[in-house]
Design a protein around this motif. Structure first.
Motif, short mmCIF file in Angstrom:
data_model
loop_
_atom_site.label_atom_id
_atom_site.label_comp_id
_atom_site.label_asym_id
_atom_site.label_seq_id
_atom_site.Cartn_x
_atom_site.Cartn_y
_atom_site.Cartn_z
N ARG A 28 0.85 -1.20 0.00
CA ARG A 28 0.00 0.00 0.00
C ARG A 28 0.87 1.24 0.00
O ARG A 28 1.92 1.28 0.66
N ASP A 29 0.45 2.28 -0.73
CA ASP A 29 1.07 3.60 -0.65
C ASP A 29 0.26 4.45 0.31
O ASP A 29 -0.97 4.51 0.21
N GLU A 30 0.94 5.13 1.23
CA GLU A 30 0.26 5.96 2.22
C GLU A 30 0.72 7.41 2.08
O GLU A 30 1.93 7.68 2.12
N PRO A 31 -0.21 8.37 1.92
CA PRO A 31 0.20 9.78 1.84
C PRO A 31 0.61 10.31 3.21
O PRO A 31 0.34 9.69 4.25
N LEU A 87 3.40 11.99 10.33
CA LEU A 87 4.04 10.95 9.54
C LEU A 87 4.24 11.39 8.10
O LEU A 87 3.35 12.00 7.49
N PRO A 88 5.38 11.06 7.51
CA PRO A 88 5.66 11.41 6.11
C PRO A 88 4.98 10.43 5.16
O PRO A 88 4.37 9.44 5.61
N PRO A 89 5.08 10.63 3.86
CA PRO A 89 4.62 9.60 2.92
C PRO A 89 5.34 8.28 3.20
O PRO A 89 6.50 8.28 3.63
N ARG A 90 4.68 7.17 2.94
CA ARG A 90 5.28 5.89 3.29
C ARG A 90 4.70 4.77 2.43
O ARG A 90 3.64 4.91 1.82
N ARG A 142 3.71 -6.11 9.59
CA ARG A 142 3.66 -5.05 8.60
C ARG A 142 4.99 -4.32 8.61
O ARG A 142 5.49 -3.94 9.67
N ILE A 143 5.56 -4.15 7.45
CA ILE A 143 6.77 -3.36 7.28
C ILE A 143 6.35 -2.01 6.72
O ILE A 143 5.69 -1.93 5.68
N VAL A 144 6.72 -0.93 7.42
CA VAL A 144 6.38 0.42 6.98
C VAL A 144 7.67 1.17 6.69
O VAL A 144 8.54 1.28 7.57
N VAL A 145 7.78 1.68 5.49
CA VAL A 145 8.96 2.45 5.08
C VAL A 145 8.56 3.91 5.02
O VAL A 145 7.78 4.33 4.16
N ASP A 146 9.07 4.71 5.96
CA ASP A 146 8.82 6.15 5.98
C ASP A 146 9.82 6.82 5.05
O ASP A 146 11.03 6.57 5.12
N LEU A 147 9.32 7.71 4.20
CA LEU A 147 10.15 8.31 3.16
C LEU A 147 10.54 9.73 3.53
O LEU A 147 9.72 10.53 3.98
N ALA A 148 11.81 10.06 3.32
CA ALA A 148 12.33 11.38 3.64
C ALA A 148 12.08 12.37 2.51
O ALA A 148 11.98 13.58 2.74
#
Length: 340
Positions: A17-20, A25-28, A79-85
């Motif tokens: 899933r793409d999360e805005p 929290l940043p996009p992830r 769940r693996i969540v990758v927070d994007l810088a």
């Protein structure tokens, strides 16, 4: 960019899933793995680098919007969540034996890039086998050598007609590459098309013809046995879970792969019949080939003829037949590239 590799002791189904951005929290990007469990000694949060700010490991039931600090449990599902810088483009693909899920992140607008290309700029040709892995071998001829020769001819033909195209070979000489190294090469350079070139062989010397395979499930025991031989594994190891996973993961590519396969098959048979009028059209079929599993672009496996068939063996030993096969494969790739 950044690469994240998730390792598992068996095949793990996952949903992306793409999360805005929301709140603090940043996009992830999140991957939900309903049947996986976090190893006890792994931390809950990993620092990131480049476009990746951090990687969080949460229980599957935890909403990916949760502020960091939630404690994962030993219950199944994670769940693996990758927070994007930064705004980021990414690919998600998997590799087999052992099973890994790979996430590649590059600067750019947030979007998954593992869908069908809108323009073909780079073609990767993969001559099957090589080194001490000769593949099919009959009458003093080796599949590895024939596949390499045909691939070089295909490359030269494409460059002659599409001089702006980038055409690369996974191996340019007689060396061994693992199945995963072949698609990893294509993924790493951002290829738009992947074509693995092979020569067939069978216990039944009457078997003949040329065909193209795409990655998908099959209940055909003969095709399962054939795929197992190419994979260097057993039919039993091609479990229903692996088949299901391969099918689900390739949904975004299956249409484009089928179009690519159809284009190559039609052109290859037409060209081959100039030298071998009786060649059997084996069509486009589905099977689980590990060399296609890891590809993040439309991908096919081409079987140009049967080295075990006495007539086709004799023809494969001639320059004229190899050139005709190469012209057909090249024509199919060119037609696909021009249409996309």
């Amino acid at each position: 960019g950044s690469r994240i590799v998730l390792g598992f002791d068996r095949v793990a189904l996952f949903e992306r899933r793409d999360e805005p951005a929301s709140g603090d929290l940043p996009p992830r990007v999140s991957l939900t793995l309903p049947n996986a469990r976090k190893r006890a000694d792994l931390p809950d949060v990993f620092p990131g680098r480049g476009p990746v700010q951090r990687i969080r490991v949460l229980p599957a039931a935890t909403d990916p919007n949760t502020i960091p600090g939630a404690q994962p449990t030993r219950a199944r599902g994670m769940r693996i969540v990758v927070d994007l810088a930064t705004p980021t483009r990414y690919q998600v693909f998997f590799l087999t034996n052992p099973f890994r899920v790979v996430l590649d992140f590059r600067p750019g607008a947030l979007s998954a890039t593992d869908s069908a290309p809108t323009r073909v700029r780079t073609i990767v040709l993969d001559p099957g086998h090589g080194g001490d892995q000769s593949g099919a071998a009959y009458g003093g001829l080796r599949e590895a050598d024939i596949a390499l020769d045909v691939a070089h001819r295909v490359r030269a033909l494409i460059l002659r007609r599409l001089p702006g195209m980038r055409v690369l070979l996974t191996r340019a000489d007689d060396r061994f590459l693992t199945l995963e190294e072949r698609t990893a090469f294509a993924n790493g350079i951002g290829a738009d098309v992947f074509a693995s070139i092979h020569v067939n062989g069978a216990p039944d010397t009457a078997a003949s013809g040329a065909g193209v395979f795409v990655l998908d499930t099959t209940a055909d025991r003969a095709l399962l046995s054939f795929a197992a031989r190419e994979n260097g594994t057993t039919v039993d190891e091609l479990s229903n879970l692996q088949l299901l996973l391969a099918q689900a993961h390739r949904q975004g590519q299956s249409v484009a792969s089928m179009q690519l396969a159809t284009s190559i098959q039609g052109a290859m048979i037409g060209s081959a019949r100039r030298v071998n009028p009786e060649i059997v059209d084996r069509g486009v079929r589905q099977a689980v080939f590990y060399v296609l599993v890891g590809a993040s672009m439309p991908a096919v496996l081409v079987e140009v003829s049967f080295l075990s068939n006495p007539m086709e063996q004799r023809l494969l030993g001639t320059v004229g037949y190899r050139q005709a096969l190469a012209e057909g494969v090249a024509e199919g790739l060119i037609q696909y590239a021009r249409a996309h």
